[in-house]
Design a protein around this motif. Structure first.
Motif, mmCIF file in Angstrom:
data_model
loop_
_atom_site.group_PDB
_atom_site.id
_atom_site.type_symbol
_atom_site.label_atom_id
_atom_site.label_comp_id
_atom_site.label_asym_id
_atom_site.label_seq_id
_atom_site.Cartn_x
_atom_site.Cartn_y
_atom_site.Cartn_z
ATOM 1 N N TYR A 12 42.214 45.190 49.274
ATOM 2 C CA TYR A 12 42.214 46.543 48.713
ATOM 3 C C TYR A 12 41.259 46.661 47.526
ATOM 4 O O TYR A 12 40.547 47.660 47.378
ATOM 5 C CB TYR A 12 43.630 46.967 48.300
ATOM 6 N N TYR A 13 41.229 45.644 46.665
ATOM 7 C CA TYR A 13 40.307 45.683 45.530
ATOM 8 C C TYR A 13 38.861 45.642 46.015
ATOM 9 O O TYR A 13 37.992 46.285 45.441
ATOM 10 C CB TYR A 13 40.578 44.532 44.566
ATOM 11 N N GLU A 14 38.614 44.896 47.076
ATOM 12 C CA GLU A 14 37.260 44.829 47.624
ATOM 13 C C GLU A 14 36.838 46.181 48.190
ATOM 14 O O GLU A 14 35.703 46.626 47.986
ATOM 15 C CB GLU A 14 37.184 43.757 48.707
ATOM 16 N N ILE A 15 37.732 46.866 48.863
ATOM 17 C CA ILE A 15 37.443 48.207 49.387
ATOM 18 C C ILE A 15 37.123 49.145 48.231
ATOM 19 O O ILE A 15 36.154 49.910 48.284
ATOM 20 C CB ILE A 15 38.627 48.747 50.227
ATOM 21 N N LEU A 16 37.922 49.059 47.170
ATOM 22 C CA LEU A 16 37.690 49.917 46.007
ATOM 23 C C LEU A 16 36.325 49.636 45.379
ATOM 24 O O LEU A 16 35.579 50.559 45.053
ATOM 25 C CB LEU A 16 38.806 49.722 44.982
ATOM 26 N N ALA A 28 39.044 47.759 36.762
ATOM 27 C CA ALA A 28 40.292 47.115 37.196
ATOM 28 C C ALA A 28 40.105 46.441 38.550
ATOM 29 O O ALA A 28 40.663 45.362 38.789
ATOM 30 C CB ALA A 28 41.422 48.134 37.262
ATOM 31 N N ALA A 29 39.315 47.047 39.418
ATOM 32 C CA ALA A 29 39.072 46.447 40.734
ATOM 33 C C ALA A 29 38.337 45.122 40.591
ATOM 34 O O ALA A 29 38.590 44.187 41.351
ATOM 35 C CB ALA A 29 38.285 47.412 41.617
ATOM 36 N N PHE A 30 37.446 45.004 39.624
ATOM 37 C CA PHE A 30 36.751 43.742 39.383
ATOM 38 C C PHE A 30 37.669 42.726 38.721
ATOM 39 O O PHE A 30 37.791 41.587 39.175
ATOM 40 C CB PHE A 30 35.496 43.952 38.514
ATOM 41 N N VAL A 31 38.324 43.142 37.654
ATOM 42 C CA VAL A 31 39.170 42.212 36.888
ATOM 43 C C VAL A 31 40.354 41.746 37.728
ATOM 44 O O VAL A 31 40.609 40.535 37.844
ATOM 45 C CB VAL A 31 39.640 42.871 35.575
ATOM 46 N N LEU A 32 41.067 42.665 38.321
ATOM 47 C CA LEU A 32 42.233 42.294 39.119
ATOM 48 C C LEU A 32 41.830 41.635 40.438
ATOM 49 O O LEU A 32 42.521 40.751 40.936
ATOM 50 C CB LEU A 32 43.120 43.512 39.368
ATOM 51 N N GLY A 33 40.695 42.067 41.000
ATOM 52 C CA GLY A 33 40.203 41.429 42.217
ATOM 53 C C GLY A 33 39.876 39.966 41.982
ATOM 54 O O GLY A 33 40.179 39.094 42.805
ATOM 55 N N ALA A 34 39.265 39.673 40.835
ATOM 56 C CA ALA A 34 38.969 38.283 40.493
ATOM 57 C C ALA A 34 40.267 37.500 40.282
ATOM 58 O O ALA A 34 40.376 36.345 40.697
ATOM 59 C CB ALA A 34 38.118 38.232 39.226
ATOM 60 N N HIS A 35 41.240 38.138 39.679
ATOM 61 C CA HIS A 35 42.528 37.480 39.436
ATOM 62 C C HIS A 35 43.218 37.130 40.756
ATOM 63 O O HIS A 35 43.695 36.003 40.928
ATOM 64 C CB HIS A 35 43.425 38.372 38.593
ATOM 65 N N VAL A 36 43.262 38.059 41.689
ATOM 66 C CA VAL A 36 43.959 37.771 42.953
ATOM 67 C C VAL A 36 43.203 36.741 43.781
ATOM 68 O O VAL A 36 43.820 35.942 44.484
ATOM 69 C CB VAL A 36 44.270 39.043 43.779
ATOM 70 N N LYS A 37 41.877 36.726 43.677
ATOM 71 C CA LYS A 37 41.117 35.670 44.365
ATOM 72 C C LYS A 37 41.470 34.308 43.781
ATOM 73 O O LYS A 37 41.663 33.344 44.513
ATOM 74 C CB LYS A 37 39.614 35.913 44.241
ATOM 75 N N GLN A 38 41.546 34.232 42.459
ATOM 76 C CA GLN A 38 41.900 32.965 41.820
ATOM 77 C C GLN A 38 43.327 32.559 42.184
ATOM 78 O O GLN A 38 43.604 31.384 42.408
ATOM 79 C CB GLN A 38 41.747 33.076 40.311
ATOM 80 N N MET A 39 44.217 33.500 42.290
ATOM 81 C CA MET A 39 45.600 33.201 42.657
ATOM 82 C C MET A 39 45.702 32.783 44.129
ATOM 83 O O MET A 39 46.623 32.071 44.510
ATOM 84 C CB MET A 39 46.504 34.403 42.395
ATOM 85 N N LEU A 57 33.167 37.230 40.724
ATOM 86 C CA LEU A 57 33.693 38.510 40.248
ATOM 87 C C LEU A 57 33.894 38.519 38.741
ATOM 88 O O LEU A 57 33.629 39.523 38.072
ATOM 89 C CB LEU A 57 35.014 38.843 40.949
ATOM 90 N N LYS A 58 34.352 37.413 38.188
ATOM 91 C CA LYS A 58 34.552 37.340 36.733
ATOM 92 C C LYS A 58 33.217 37.413 36.000
ATOM 93 O O LYS A 58 33.100 38.093 34.979
ATOM 94 C CB LYS A 58 35.324 36.087 36.361
ATOM 95 N N GLU A 59 32.192 36.737 36.533
ATOM 96 C CA GLU A 59 30.868 36.814 35.920
ATOM 97 C C GLU A 59 30.310 38.232 36.021
ATOM 98 O O GLU A 59 29.706 38.745 35.068
ATOM 99 C CB GLU A 59 29.929 35.802 36.570
#
Length: 182
Positions: A12-16, A28-39, A57-59
């Protein structure tokens, strides 16, 4: 994401990010998307694609949103990812060590030392390289220069690795302190 379904949240974050670049939720899509990828990353013995994606994504977040209040946390997460990537290479060294493949061990150690030189994993890789019979390592690129820089102590056992953070299953993980922050 609230239900710990990180793969679906990532989608969903990638779609956003891809389809709504003008959204007010893009940061938020970048920050949270990076977080869920790391998780989603499952550990050193599994595929590292999620970890690489989280790092990218974090970079990107740091570049796209330089005044974000999340930047401090993102930098801490990048340090953690750096250590996790070094741990992945150390797991490869450990795998080759269990298979008794000295040339493969040496190649993995050289890669670990060159890509993550300031970690405890690199220190242990240097120690391990000292224990390998030099006759096994003929004709390997980059190795002669690196071996010249290492102290000569054939047969010396590597120092006992310490641990930092949660224990790692089936991998002897060296002390990883001393990493320079970004």
């Amino acid at each position: 994401q609230r239900h710990s379904n990180y793969v679906e949240a990532d989608r969903y974050y990638e779609i956003l990010r891809d389809e709504y670049p003008d959204s007010r939720h893009l940061e938020a899509a970048f920050v949270l998307g990076a977080h869920v990828k790391q998780m989603s990353y499952q550990g050193a013995y599994y595929e590292g694609e999620d970890l690489q994606g989280a790092r990218r994504l974090k970079e990107q977040s740091l570049q796209l949103f330089p005044v974000s209040h999340q930047n401090s946390q993102i930098r801490q997460d990048l340090d953690e990812i750096y250590l996790q990537e070094a741990e992945r290479l150390w797991a490869m060294v450990d795998y080759y060590r269990r298979k008794n493949r000295p040339r493969a061990i040496a190649i993995a150690c050289v890669r670990l030392i060159s890509e993550y030189p300031d970690t405890g994993y690199a220190r242990e890789a240097r120690n391990l390289l000292n224990t390998i019979d030099r006759s096994e390592l003929t004709d390997l690129p980059e190795l002669p220069e690196l071996l010249e820089q290492l102290p000569q102590s054939p047969g010396a056992a590597p120092e006992a690795p310490g641990r930092q953070g949660p224990p790692v299953k089936a991998v002897s993980s060296p002390d990883v302190s001393g990493r320079a922050t970004l």
